[in-house]
Scaffold this active site. Structure first.
Site, PDB file in Angstrom:
ATOM      1  CD  GLU A 176     -54.439 -47.440 -15.034  1.00  0.00           C
ATOM      2  OE1 GLU A 176     -55.445 -46.993 -15.747  1.00  0.00           O
ATOM      3  OE2 GLU A 176     -53.040 -46.830 -14.887  1.00  0.00           O
ATOM      4  CE1 TYR A 219     -56.292 -53.699  -9.454  1.00  0.00           C
ATOM      5  CE2 TYR A 219     -55.691 -50.924 -11.616  1.00  0.00           C
ATOM      6  CZ  TYR A 219     -55.461 -52.420  -9.983  1.00  0.00           C
ATOM      7  OH  TYR A 219     -54.485 -51.806  -9.114  1.00  0.00           O
ATOM      8  NE  ARG A 251     -56.711 -43.586 -13.991  1.00  0.00           N
ATOM      9  CZ  ARG A 251     -55.741 -43.615 -13.831  1.00  0.00           C
ATOM     10  NH1 ARG A 251     -55.621 -44.108 -12.094  1.00  0.00           N
ATOM     11  NH2 ARG A 251     -54.850 -43.508 -14.014  1.00  0.00           N
ATOM     12  CG  HIS A 282     -51.389 -53.530 -12.237  1.00  0.00           C
ATOM     13  ND1 HIS A 282     -50.687 -51.706 -12.228  1.00  0.00           N
ATOM     14  CD2 HIS A 282     -52.311 -52.559 -11.895  1.00  0.00           C
ATOM     15  CE1 HIS A 282     -51.347 -51.012 -10.994  1.00  0.00           C
ATOM     16  NE2 HIS A 282     -52.444 -51.736 -11.348  1.00  0.00           N
ATOM     17  CD  GLN A 305     -35.559 -44.860  -5.142  1.00  0.00           C
ATOM     18  OE1 GLN A 305     -34.975 -44.737  -5.986  1.00  0.00           O
ATOM     19  NE2 GLN A 305     -34.705 -44.731  -3.772  1.00  0.00           N
TER      20      GLN A 305
HETATM   21  P1  FAD Z   1     -23.515 -38.081  -1.141  1.00  0.00           P
HETATM   22  O1  FAD Z   1     -24.652 -37.812  -1.806  1.00  0.00           O
HETATM   23  O2  FAD Z   1     -21.768 -39.140  -1.080  1.00  0.00           O
HETATM   24  O3  FAD Z   1     -23.130 -36.695   0.053  1.00  0.00           O
HETATM   25  C1  FAD Z   1     -21.698 -36.267   0.706  1.00  0.00           C
HETATM   26  C2  FAD Z   1     -21.225 -35.323  -0.247  1.00  0.00           C
HETATM   27  O4  FAD Z   1     -20.257 -34.817   1.456  1.00  0.00           O
HETATM   28  C3  FAD Z   1     -20.844 -34.258  -0.834  1.00  0.00           C
HETATM   29  O5  FAD Z   1     -20.826 -33.324  -1.722  1.00  0.00           O
HETATM   30  C4  FAD Z   1     -19.321 -34.080  -0.415  1.00  0.00           C
HETATM   31  O6  FAD Z   1     -18.485 -33.477  -1.378  1.00  0.00           O
HETATM   32  C5  FAD Z   1     -19.819 -33.919   0.823  1.00  0.00           C
HETATM   33  N1  FAD Z   1     -18.275 -34.169   1.689  1.00  0.00           N
HETATM   34  C6  FAD Z   1     -17.584 -35.014   2.068  1.00  0.00           C
HETATM   35  N2  FAD Z   1     -16.246 -35.271   2.921  1.00  0.00           N
HETATM   36  C7  FAD Z   1     -16.565 -33.470   3.100  1.00  0.00           C
HETATM   37  C8  FAD Z   1     -15.952 -32.848   4.242  1.00  0.00           C
HETATM   38  N3  FAD Z   1     -14.473 -33.681   5.016  1.00  0.00           N
HETATM   39  N4  FAD Z   1     -15.397 -31.432   3.408  1.00  0.00           N
HETATM   40  C9  FAD Z   1     -17.001 -30.808   2.684  1.00  0.00           C
HETATM   41  N5  FAD Z   1     -17.651 -31.455   2.550  1.00  0.00           N
HETATM   42  C10 FAD Z   1     -17.206 -33.557   2.366  1.00  0.00           C
HETATM   43  N6  FAD Z   1     -30.349 -42.555  -4.880  1.00  0.00           N
HETATM   44  C11 FAD Z   1     -31.807 -43.303  -5.045  1.00  0.00           C
HETATM   45  O7  FAD Z   1     -32.206 -42.671  -4.263  1.00  0.00           O
HETATM   46  N7  FAD Z   1     -32.478 -43.183  -6.198  1.00  0.00           N
HETATM   47  C12 FAD Z   1     -31.296 -43.243  -7.395  1.00  0.00           C
HETATM   48  O8  FAD Z   1     -31.825 -43.456  -8.414  1.00  0.00           O
HETATM   49  C13 FAD Z   1     -30.256 -42.706  -7.299  1.00  0.00           C
HETATM   50  N8  FAD Z   1     -29.476 -43.039  -8.340  1.00  0.00           N
HETATM   51  C14 FAD Z   1     -28.143 -42.859  -8.547  1.00  0.00           C
HETATM   52  C15 FAD Z   1     -27.444 -42.686  -9.382  1.00  0.00           C
HETATM   53  C16 FAD Z   1     -25.992 -42.370  -9.457  1.00  0.00           C
HETATM   54  C17 FAD Z   1     -25.561 -43.074 -10.771  1.00  0.00           C
HETATM   55  C18 FAD Z   1     -25.641 -42.430  -8.224  1.00  0.00           C
HETATM   56  C19 FAD Z   1     -23.795 -42.283  -7.949  1.00  0.00           C
HETATM   57  C20 FAD Z   1     -26.548 -42.319  -7.257  1.00  0.00           C
HETATM   58  C21 FAD Z   1     -27.278 -42.939  -7.317  1.00  0.00           C
HETATM   59  N9  FAD Z   1     -27.897 -43.213  -5.915  1.00  0.00           N
HETATM   60  C22 FAD Z   1     -29.256 -43.272  -5.880  1.00  0.00           C
HETATM   61  C23 FAD Z   1     -27.600 -42.675  -4.665  1.00  0.00           C
HETATM   62  C24 FAD Z   1     -28.111 -41.632  -4.154  1.00  0.00           C
HETATM   63  O9  FAD Z   1     -27.104 -40.639  -4.565  1.00  0.00           O
HETATM   64  C25 FAD Z   1     -26.828 -41.555  -2.436  1.00  0.00           C
HETATM   65  O10 FAD Z   1     -27.538 -42.624  -1.556  1.00  0.00           O
HETATM   66  C26 FAD Z   1     -27.642 -40.017  -1.569  1.00  0.00           C
HETATM   67  O11 FAD Z   1     -27.118 -39.398  -3.092  1.00  0.00           O
HETATM   68  C27 FAD Z   1     -26.250 -40.406  -0.350  1.00  0.00           C
HETATM   69  O12 FAD Z   1     -26.505 -39.101   0.484  1.00  0.00           O
HETATM   70  P2  FAD Z   1     -25.675 -38.537   1.341  1.00  0.00           P
HETATM   71  O13 FAD Z   1     -26.140 -37.274   1.236  1.00  0.00           O
HETATM   72  O14 FAD Z   1     -25.505 -39.559   2.658  1.00  0.00           O
HETATM   73  O15 FAD Z   1     -24.442 -38.789   0.403  1.00  0.00           O
HETATM   74 FE1  SF4 Z   2     -43.563 -41.327  -5.257  1.00  0.00          FE
HETATM   75 FE2  SF4 Z   2     -41.544 -39.744  -3.640  1.00  0.00          FE
HETATM   76 FE3  SF4 Z   2     -41.068 -41.041  -5.969  1.00  0.00          FE
HETATM   77 FE4  SF4 Z   2     -42.569 -38.863  -6.360  1.00  0.00          FE
HETATM   78  S1  SF4 Z   2     -40.823 -38.336  -6.159  1.00  0.00           S
HETATM   79  S2  SF4 Z   2     -42.125 -41.537  -7.117  1.00  0.00           S
HETATM   80  S3  SF4 Z   2     -43.880 -39.597  -4.727  1.00  0.00           S
HETATM   81  S4  SF4 Z   2     -40.842 -41.607  -3.779  1.00  0.00           S
END
Ligand code: FAD
Ligand code: SF4
Length: 683
Positions: A174, A176, A224, A262, A349
């Site tokens: 890596e 180092y 390693r 890295h 993340q």
């Molecule tokens: P949501 O995922 O929005 O879920 C809310 C749910 O509530 C929905 O399923 C909806 O149908 C339901 N709902 C709403 N109102 C009602 C109701 N009245 N009755 C019943 N059901 C209801 N995050 C990451 O950490 N890493 C990533 O790489 C990443 N990539 C992403 C890529 C894309 C294309 C997108 C769109 C998002 C990505 N995210 C990523 C973001 C992540 O998906 C969101 O931050 C996360 O899903 C939010 O979670 P949540 O549970 O708060 O809401």
């Molecule tokens: Fe790191 Fe967890 Fe994401 Fe795996 S799932 S890369 S251990 S944060």
């Protein structure tokens, strides 16, 4: 040996077979690979590390390797980082080794000297060459300093043995210090430690030889070794083939695989890297030595590990992040419960990105990781009836943790599947792993008896009638609208419609908003035919990133040759800075590089004016410009969906908010899952 008719066949016979290594017998072939957790420097860190590693030993890891610690004070990466250069520090490790052994586990300490990767003024390296990822130019080591550092490795190994460790891993990959000595990229010395390869590998061999001489014969010494450097001026395979048997002769017990430096500009562990894509290199290494070899990088599933071992690519597999995601990975595999494994989705993340922010590592899918002493899920004192509205990451984690604690939980979602926005994420090329998280939740919800009601949009009246003890709103977010005067609805598309394929973007597309979702949509729109065949996607990764798996050129880099982009894309943002600057440290550069190679035009400081028959009229840093596009995809941020809040309060119900419904700003699945878990711990 044939299985007895009374004995069920092991689902993973190679993975679960024992192996004698040094003086100990490993119960299986799964090594928990080295990861710096940040607990090394945290208050009460050694007690927390003891609990963290002990849980992984209890969960069946065959052998644990700790995060890397420097054998010399100047080998630390940053000032204030823990090292392993004193007896007093070694003494503090006794509770760790004792806790692991109490669980029947085995543990090795990794010795890692950063050399020129150190971020402080005392850094030492073979030559005074600054690395592209370090602020400090190191001082070239004197001959005496080289001798002293080599003795430091041996002394640190002896200390590790005293502290109860079963072995050490000497970090030789890596990029180092040891790796720096090995290559002309970082070693321009003219003395006995530089020049010809026989000289450049002396440091690595001496480190192993002196270590071996200071410890008991049965003490494990892992080295390693880098199999592919992925930097210009790196090693060739011919050199690797010279080094490996020499390390064996010097006293190494086992060789672990390393890939990349890295400073490499080729992703080697991110989620877009195909699973086990480098295992073939370990197979070539295996043919060179008699000691066991370990495959690593993007192995996150027992079936993949089993395949590697069954094919004869390696004797052991190393998985690091998968043990953060699920401490009980091996035990679940052994008990035929592989579908209950909380799979690492290689997002980086909550682990690597947090470490780069100098915060202790944890895991997006398992917020307890590294917090075993703090996040204790106690059985509920009173079984309560809990309604969770929304089955996105926040709602899923809340419902599951509440049910695991013994509550009676109903989980509602308007959609026909669980996952919320995570269902969109998993459709992005290179993020297919995200589907594993939903598989895990689906299985665990079923096992814990959560009453899941899909296709069920809940309203306040229904919730009021339900007589719930607690109502948790996990309703997520709504995409923010952007007014584009003159635009007809057929030209402006929402990201969800584009990702799910409900609507098709044209050949020339402007994406409004260059956050994480905007980058993902650009990736999707330029990716072209998304091949479900894993072998084809692996070939595509290798050619798109210019990897020479044969290692014939030094460093194993060849010119990238990706397929032409499927569309011409403009990725736009209002903020007057380079798009993508705020993406995560360990993956942002990958996403920027990929899109740049596909010719995506990335513009900051954009003002949106109007739409006309010619396309989208914008200003860029105040200067008018026409983008001749045929569609626009809106990825312009999100707003919390809290429509249930007021009507619930009118009915005397005080809801709890988690995930996007609590706060839309800076939302990601890491925060959503943590929110859900923390609220469920308090119910
Ligand atoms: P949501 O995922 O929005 O879920 C809310 C749910 O509530 C929905 O399923 C909806 O149908 C339901 N709902 C709403 N109102 C009602 C109701 N009245 N009755 C019943 N059901 C209801 N995050 C990451 O950490 N890493 C990533 O790489 C990443 N990539 C992403 C890529 C894309 C294309 C997108 C769109 C998002 C990505 N995210 C990523 C973001 C992540 O998906 C969101 O931050 C996360 O899903 C939010 O979670 P949540 O549970 O708060 O809401
Ligand atoms: Fe790191 Fe967890 Fe994401 Fe795996 S799932 S890369 S251990 S944060």
């Amino acid at each position: 040996m044939a299985a007895s008719p009374l004995q069920p066949l092991s689902p993973f016979p190679h993975l679960l077979s024992p192996l004698v290594l040094g003086g100990v017998r490993l119960p299986n072939r799964a090594i928990m690979g080295s990861m710096h957790t940040g607990l090394e420097e945290a208050p009460d860190g050694h007690r927390r590390m003891a609990a963290y590693y002990a849980e992984r030993a209890r969960g069946g890891a065959g052998l644990i390797v700790t995060g890397g610690l420097s054998p010399s004070p100047e080998g630390v990466q940053w000032d204030g980082m823990a090292d392993f250069s004193t007896d007093a520090e070694a003494e503090r490790h006794r509770p760790i080794t004792a806790a692991v052994h109490a669980e029947g586990g085995l543990i090795c300490l990794q010795l890692l000297h950063s050399g020129r990767y150190a971020h402080h003024a005392r850094s030492l390296a073979p030559s005074a060459l600054r690395s592209p990822v370090s602020p400090a130019t190191p001082r070239a080591m004197t001959g005496e300093e080289i001798e002293r550092t080599l003795d430091d490795y041996a002394r640190a190994a002896a200390r590790a043995e005293q502290a109860g460790y079963d072995g050490v891993e000497i970090m030789g990959s890596e990029g180092y210090l040891i790796h720096q000595f090995l290559t002309l990229r970082a070693n321009l010395r003219q003395d006995d430690w530089g020049g010809a390869y026989a000289n450049r590998m002396r440091f690595a061999l001496e480190a192993v030889r002196r270590t071996r001489a200071r410890v008991a014969p049965g003490f494990i010494v892992i080295f390693r070794i880098s199999l592919l450097d992925l930097v210009e001026g790196g090693s060739t395979w011919q050199e690797v083939a010279q080094l490996a048997p020499a390390l064996e002769s010097a006293g190494a017990t086992v060789l672990n695989s390393g890939i990349g430096w890295h400073e490499s500009r080729v992703p080697t562990i991110a989620t877009l890297v195909p699973r086990a894509v480098f295992a073939g290199l370990t197979r070539r290494l295996r043919a060179l030595v008699k000691i066991p070899v370990v495959a690593s990088n993007r192995i996150n599933d027992p079936a993949v590990a089993e395949e590697i071992l069954a094919r004869g690519d390696a004797d052991l597999v190393s998985m690091a992040r998968p043990f953060l995601a699920d401490a009980f990975f091996v035990r679940k595999a052994a008990e035929g419960r592989a579908d209950e494994i909380n799979t690492c989705i290689a997002c980086n993340q909550a682990c690597l990105d947090e470490i780069f922010e100098q915060r202790p590592a944890t895991c997006l899918v398992n917020p307890r990781a590294g917090r075993e002493t703090q996040m204790v899920f106690r059985p509920a004192r009173r079984r309560r009836r809990v309604a969770v509205v929304g089955a996105g990451p926040a709602g899923l984690s809340c419902a599951l943790t509440a049910a695991e604690r013994g509550h009676s939980v109903s989980l509602f979602d308007a959609a026909s599947v669980i996952g919320g926005q995570f269902n969109l994420a998993r459709l992005i090329p290179g993020k297919e792993e995200f589907a594993q998280t939903l598989r895990y939740f689906a299985r665990r919800l079923q096992q814990t008896g959560v009453a899941l009601q899909l296709g069920h949009r809940v309203d306040a009246g229904e919730l009021a009638q339900g007589q719930w003890d607690a109502v948790v709103l996990a309703t997520g977010v709504l995409p923010r609208e952007v007014a584009l005067p003159g635009a007809t609805a057929d030209r402006v598309l929402g990201y969800a419609d584009v990702i799910t394929g409900r609507r098709q973007a044209g050949r020339r597309v402007a994406i409004v908003g260059a956050g994480g979702i905007g980058f993902d949509v650009a990736e999707l729109l330029t990716h072209g035919q998304h091949d479900k065949d894993a072998a084809h996607e692996a070939l595509r990764y290798i050619s798109e990133w210019g990897i020479d798996l044969q290692g014939t050129v030094p460093g194993g880099l060849v010119p990238p040759s990706g397929t032409p982009p499927a569309r011409e894309v403009w990725l736009l943002q209002r903020r007057d800075e380079k798009p993508g600057l705020r993406l995560a440290k360990t993956t942002g550069w990958i996403r920027r590089t990929l899109l740049a190679r596909r010719g995506v035009h990335m513009l900051g400081g954009v003002g949106y004016q109007r739409w006309s028959a010619e396309g989208l009229h914008v200003t860029v840093s105040g200067v008018p410009r026409l983008l001749e596009v045929d569609s626009v995809v809106l990825c312009a941020g999100q707003e919390s969906l809290r429509t249930l809040e007021a009507p619930l309060r009118q009915r005397g119900i005080e809801p709890l908010f988690i995930g996007g419904s609590r706060q839309a700003g800076e939302l990601d699945a890491m925060r959503a899952i943590r929110d859900g878990t923390l609220v469920a711990m308090e119910l």
